[in-house]
Design a protein around this motif. Structure first.
Motif, PDB file in Angstrom:
ATOM      1  N   ASN A   1       0.813  -1.212   0.000  1.00  0.00           N
ATOM      2  CA  ASN A   1       0.000   0.000   0.000  1.00  0.00           C
ATOM      3  C   ASN A   1       0.849   1.266   0.000  1.00  0.00           C
ATOM      4  O   ASN A   1       0.643   2.171   0.792  1.00  0.00           O
ATOM      5  CB  ASN A   1      -0.932  -0.024   1.233  1.00  0.00           C
ATOM      6  CG  ASN A   1      -2.016   1.028   1.148  1.00  0.00           C
ATOM      7  OD1 ASN A   1      -2.194   1.652   0.105  1.00  0.00           O
ATOM      8  ND2 ASN A   1      -2.727   1.235   2.233  1.00  0.00           N
TER       9      ASN A   1
ATOM     10  N   GLN B   1       1.349   3.097  -2.878  1.00  0.00           N
ATOM     11  CA  GLN B   1       0.984   3.884  -4.054  1.00  0.00           C
ATOM     12  C   GLN B   1       2.133   3.931  -5.053  1.00  0.00           C
ATOM     13  O   GLN B   1       2.477   4.998  -5.576  1.00  0.00           O
ATOM     14  CB  GLN B   1       0.567   5.296  -3.632  1.00  0.00           C
ATOM     15  CG  GLN B   1      -0.492   5.266  -2.548  1.00  0.00           C
ATOM     16  CD  GLN B   1      -1.090   6.633  -2.290  1.00  0.00           C
ATOM     17  OE1 GLN B   1      -1.358   7.398  -3.198  1.00  0.00           O
ATOM     18  NE2 GLN B   1      -1.333   6.922  -1.029  1.00  0.00           N
TER      19      GLN B   1
ATOM     20  N   TRP C   1      -1.550  -4.585  -2.269  1.00  0.00           N
ATOM     21  CA  TRP C   1      -2.310  -3.333  -2.186  1.00  0.00           C
ATOM     22  C   TRP C   1      -1.646  -2.181  -2.946  1.00  0.00           C
ATOM     23  O   TRP C   1      -1.467  -1.089  -2.393  1.00  0.00           O
ATOM     24  CB  TRP C   1      -2.516  -2.917  -0.708  1.00  0.00           C
ATOM     25  CG  TRP C   1      -3.402  -3.823   0.048  1.00  0.00           C
ATOM     26  CD1 TRP C   1      -2.996  -4.867   0.831  1.00  0.00           C
ATOM     27  CD2 TRP C   1      -4.837  -3.808   0.107  1.00  0.00           C
ATOM     28  NE1 TRP C   1      -4.088  -5.503   1.383  1.00  0.00           N
ATOM     29  CE2 TRP C   1      -5.237  -4.875   0.947  1.00  0.00           C
ATOM     30  CE3 TRP C   1      -5.818  -3.004  -0.478  1.00  0.00           C
ATOM     31  CZ2 TRP C   1      -6.571  -5.149   1.220  1.00  0.00           C
ATOM     32  CZ3 TRP C   1      -7.153  -3.281  -0.193  1.00  0.00           C
ATOM     33  CH2 TRP C   1      -7.505  -4.343   0.640  1.00  0.00           C
TER      34      TRP C   1
ATOM     35  N   ASN D   1      -2.529  -1.544  -6.522  1.00  0.00           N
ATOM     36  CA  ASN D   1      -3.221  -1.317  -7.800  1.00  0.00           C
ATOM     37  C   ASN D   1      -2.401  -1.750  -9.004  1.00  0.00           C
ATOM     38  O   ASN D   1      -2.495  -1.145 -10.073  1.00  0.00           O
ATOM     39  CB  ASN D   1      -3.593   0.165  -7.965  1.00  0.00           C
ATOM     40  CG  ASN D   1      -4.677   0.575  -6.996  1.00  0.00           C
ATOM     41  OD1 ASN D   1      -5.570  -0.225  -6.700  1.00  0.00           O
ATOM     42  ND2 ASN D   1      -4.606   1.770  -6.486  1.00  0.00           N
TER      43      ASN D   1
ATOM     44  N   ASN E   1      -4.234  -6.588  -5.577  1.00  0.00           N
ATOM     45  CA  ASN E   1      -3.906  -5.700  -6.688  1.00  0.00           C
ATOM     46  C   ASN E   1      -5.002  -5.806  -7.738  1.00  0.00           C
ATOM     47  O   ASN E   1      -6.110  -6.244  -7.433  1.00  0.00           O
ATOM     48  CB  ASN E   1      -2.514  -6.045  -7.228  1.00  0.00           C
ATOM     49  CG  ASN E   1      -1.425  -5.449  -6.352  1.00  0.00           C
ATOM     50  OD1 ASN E   1      -1.275  -4.243  -6.289  1.00  0.00           O
ATOM     51  ND2 ASN E   1      -0.677  -6.305  -5.664  1.00  0.00           N
ATOM     52  N   LYS E   2      -4.732  -5.403  -8.974  1.00  0.00           N
ATOM     53  CA  LYS E   2      -5.769  -5.381 -10.002  1.00  0.00           C
ATOM     54  C   LYS E   2      -5.448  -6.365 -11.117  1.00  0.00           C
ATOM     55  O   LYS E   2      -5.682  -6.067 -12.291  1.00  0.00           O
ATOM     56  CB  LYS E   2      -5.891  -3.954 -10.573  1.00  0.00           C
ATOM     57  CG  LYS E   2      -6.324  -2.917  -9.555  1.00  0.00           C
ATOM     58  CD  LYS E   2      -7.714  -2.387  -9.886  1.00  0.00           C
ATOM     59  CE  LYS E   2      -8.512  -1.873  -8.706  1.00  0.00           C
ATOM     60  NZ  LYS E   2      -8.018  -0.648  -8.133  1.00  0.00           N
TER      61      LYS E   2
ATOM     62  N   ASN F   1      -7.500 -10.756  -6.117  1.00  0.00           N
ATOM     63  CA  ASN F   1      -7.334 -10.186  -7.449  1.00  0.00           C
ATOM     64  C   ASN F   1      -8.505 -10.672  -8.301  1.00  0.00           C
ATOM     65  O   ASN F   1      -9.518 -11.115  -7.760  1.00  0.00           O
ATOM     66  CB  ASN F   1      -5.982 -10.604  -8.034  1.00  0.00           C
ATOM     67  CG  ASN F   1      -4.834  -9.786  -7.461  1.00  0.00           C
ATOM     68  OD1 ASN F   1      -4.700  -8.611  -7.738  1.00  0.00           O
ATOM     69  ND2 ASN F   1      -4.007 -10.429  -6.640  1.00  0.00           N
TER      70      ASN F   1
END
Ligand SMILES: *[C@@H]1O[C@H](CO)[C@@H](O)[C@H](O)[C@H]1NC(C)=O
Ligand SMILES: *[C@@H]1O[C@H](CO)[C@@H](O)[C@H](O)[C@H]1NC(C)=O
Ligand SMILES: *[C@@H]1O[C@H](CO)[C@@H](O)[C@H](O)[C@H]1NC(C)=O
Ligand SMILES: *[C@@H]1O[C@H](CO)[C@@H](O)[C@H](O)[C@H]1NC(C)=O
Ligand SMILES: *[C@@H]1O[C@H](CO)[C@@H](O)[C@H](O)[C@H]1NC(C)=O
Ligand SMILES: *[C@@H]1O[C@H](CO)[C@@H](O)[C@H](O)[C@H]1NC(C)=O
Ligand SMILES: *[C@@H]1O[C@H](CO)[C@@H](O)[C@H](O)[C@H]1NC(C)=O
Ligand SMILES: *[C@@H]1O[C@H](CO)[C@@H](O)[C@H](O)[C@H]1NC(C)=O
Ligand SMILES: *[C@@H]1O[C@H](CO)[C@@H](O)[C@H](O)[C@H]1NC(C)=O
Ligand SMILES: *[C@@H]1O[C@H](CO)[C@@H](O)[C@H](O)[C@H]1NC(C)=O
Ligand SMILES: *[C@@H]1O[C@H](CO)[C@@H](O)[C@H](O)[C@H]1NC(C)=O
Length: 390
Positions: A229, A231, A254, A256, A281-282, A305
């Motif tokens: 996390n 970013q 975490w 993205n 995540n994505k 995910n």
């Protein structure tokens, strides 16, 4: 004659015991030289500026030897220099009562960090974690404590910009800055810590640190990296001659991250990894085949995910794998009898994949997986009783 011999022998025995005694006590006194006065004063000034509501530092009183009696202070056994300060607030067990966690909160240190710490010229270990410094900045002068090898400021309430002066700490081996309120402009300063083995900067805002991977690549000793996390900003695609020859543990949960993130081609090249966490995540589509390259993995977390393939056969063939977490994806299809090949498995989590498991769970699971301690199958399609398998 006989009597005098005995007396002689006794005398010798007593004499050598006496010598032994003397040498022992010399040795003893040289080991515990006690606190150096100037360092004791530096610690006292440091204490005066702290806020210590539970009086955790009650033992820090003038008439006591700071090396032997002051809680959290560790000195060199010969020189008497202060080497270590263990001032973390204790972490609690998960089953702590409400009263215990209240008391724990109240025992957090706060206040100001006085630069008298600079007088502890041999300080190599500083743990202030789990306290509550109310959003103050990490002091710039930490960057001048050149003996520091271990700095833990995890969840200690520091805030703002991490001072780039920390990059002067070229002996640093363990750095934990895991704290939500912190941010950086870049990570260039980290390159000064060429001996760094462990870096934890989870929840630190790294959005502007577009140089993060480039910089970390210059830390040849790095073994463990936690950027949960954080970013993480995208990296430029032209990287990399990876230098990460010893990276063993990587946690990028975490962030993205997408299948298409250039970061992933870096991750897939880390052949020494023992543990990889890409949860929350994505990612979508099939579980990437490139993970096959990470042949040393023992711990793989892909949970939370949008992976929607079936479980690929090669994954069952990952014989060293001990922990596998696939919870909260959209995985489909049957669980293959090849699962019996995962003979090192200790914990498997397939839960919350609604379309997974039609056709049941193969018997090889119960027959071959002798080390298995936990398997989670909640929220998957099951058509038989677990007792038929295990
Ligand atoms: C103290 O004892 C250790 C072994 O326990 C020895 O190596 C050392 O030389 C001794 N030091 C002195 C000053 O006697
Ligand atoms: C720290 O050391 C400096 C000089 O080395 C001295 O002037 C100062 O008083 C010391 N501070 C403390 C708190 O001991
Ligand atoms: C003194 O400390 C050193 C290193 O910190 C350690 O190896 C040694 O065993 C210690 N000696 C004694 C007598 O405790
Ligand atoms: C650093 O501090 C955190 C929070 O107190 C703790 O969980 C962790 O174990 C510490 N790390 C080390 C190496 O002591
Ligand atoms: C190192 O410390 C000096 C002063 O002690 C400071 O001027 C310099 O900016 C620091 N370097 C880094 C990389 O932080
Ligand atoms: C990132 O950079 C932008 C533009 O310079 C700035 O406005 C923002 O405050 C920075 N964010 C962080 C977390 O440093
Ligand atoms: C690898 O690390 C070395 C030593 O830290 C550094 O000099 C070199 O530039 C790094 N290579 C890359 C591609 O970053
Ligand atoms: C996997 O390893 C093979 C052989 O070492 C290599 O050719 C390939 O590029 C690697 N794949 C990735 C995604 O790194
Ligand atoms: C899996 O997800 C991808 C990307 O979201 C999508 O294009 C594909 O149709 C999905 N496949 C299945 C079988 O659901
Ligand atoms: C499982 O092991 C068997 C026997 O060693 C082998 O024939 C088979 O290919 C393996 N399956 C997978 C998916 O690795
Ligand atoms: C599961 O076990 C129960 C009780 O033993 C039995 O009634 C039921 O038919 C079993 N279901 C399946 C699918 O075997």
């Amino acid at each position: 004659m006989a009597t005098s011999s005995i007396i002689k022998i006794l005398f010798l025995v007593f004499f050598s015991l006496a010598i032994l005694n003397v040498s022992l006590s010399i040795n003893d006194s040289s080991i515990n030289v006690g606190c150096i006065e100037s360092e004791k004063q530096a610690l006292s000034v440091f204490k005066q500026h702290l806020f210590d509501p539970a009086n955790r530092l009650a033992s820090w009183v003038q008439h006591e030897d700071c090396c032997r009696r002051w809680v959290g202070v560790v000195c060199h056994n010969v020189s008497g220099h202060v080497l270590e300060l263990h001032l973390q607030n204790p972490t609690l067990d998960d089953d702590a009562t409400f009263a215990e966690s209240e008391a724990n909160m109240r025992s957090r240190l706060g206040g100001k960090i006085h630069h008298s710490l600079l007088n502890l010229t041999h300080l190599s270990y500083l743990d202030l974690s789990y306290n509550e410094f109310g959003g103050i900045s990490i002091p710039d002068f930490f960057g001048s404590m050149l003996s520091l090898r271990h700095l833990n400021l995890s969840i200690a309430g520091f805030g703002g910009l991490i001072p780039h002066q920390l990059g002067n700490l070229s002996n640093m081996e363990y750095l934990n800055l895991d704290e939500y309120g912190l941010h950086v402009e870049n990570l260039g300063w980290l390159a000064g810590m060429s001996r760094l083995k462990y870096l934890h900067m989870s929840t630190v805002n790294l959005r502007n640190a577009t140089d993060w991977l480039q910089t970390l690549n210059m830390l040849p000793s790095l073994k463990e990296l936690h950027l949960v996390n954080s970013q993480l900003p995208p990296i430029s695609t032209h990287l990399l001659n990876p230098n990460f020859s010893s990276l063993a543990i990587l946690n990028l949960a975490w962030n993205n991250l997408l299948n298409t993130s250039p970061i992933m081609s870096w991750v897939f090249s880390l052949k020494t990894l023992l543990s990889l966490d890409l949860s929350a995540n994505k990612f979508e589509g099939p579980i990437p085949d490139a993970l096959q390259n990470l042949t040393s993995l023992r711990h793989l977390d892909l949970s939370d995910n949008q992976f929607n393939s079936s479980i690929p056969d090669w994954l069952y063939g990952f014989s060293p794998l001990e922990f596998l977490n696939l919870q909260y994806n959209n995985l489909q299809g049957k669980i293959s009898s090849a699962i019996g090949n995962m003979t090192s498995a200790i914990s498997l989590d397939f839960s919350e994949n609604n379309e997974l498991g039609g056709g049941g769970i193969p018997k090889s699971l119960g027959n071959n997986l002798c080390n298995l301690k936990s398997i989670s199958l909640g929220g998957v399609k099951l058509s038989q009783n677990i007792s038929d398998i295990l």
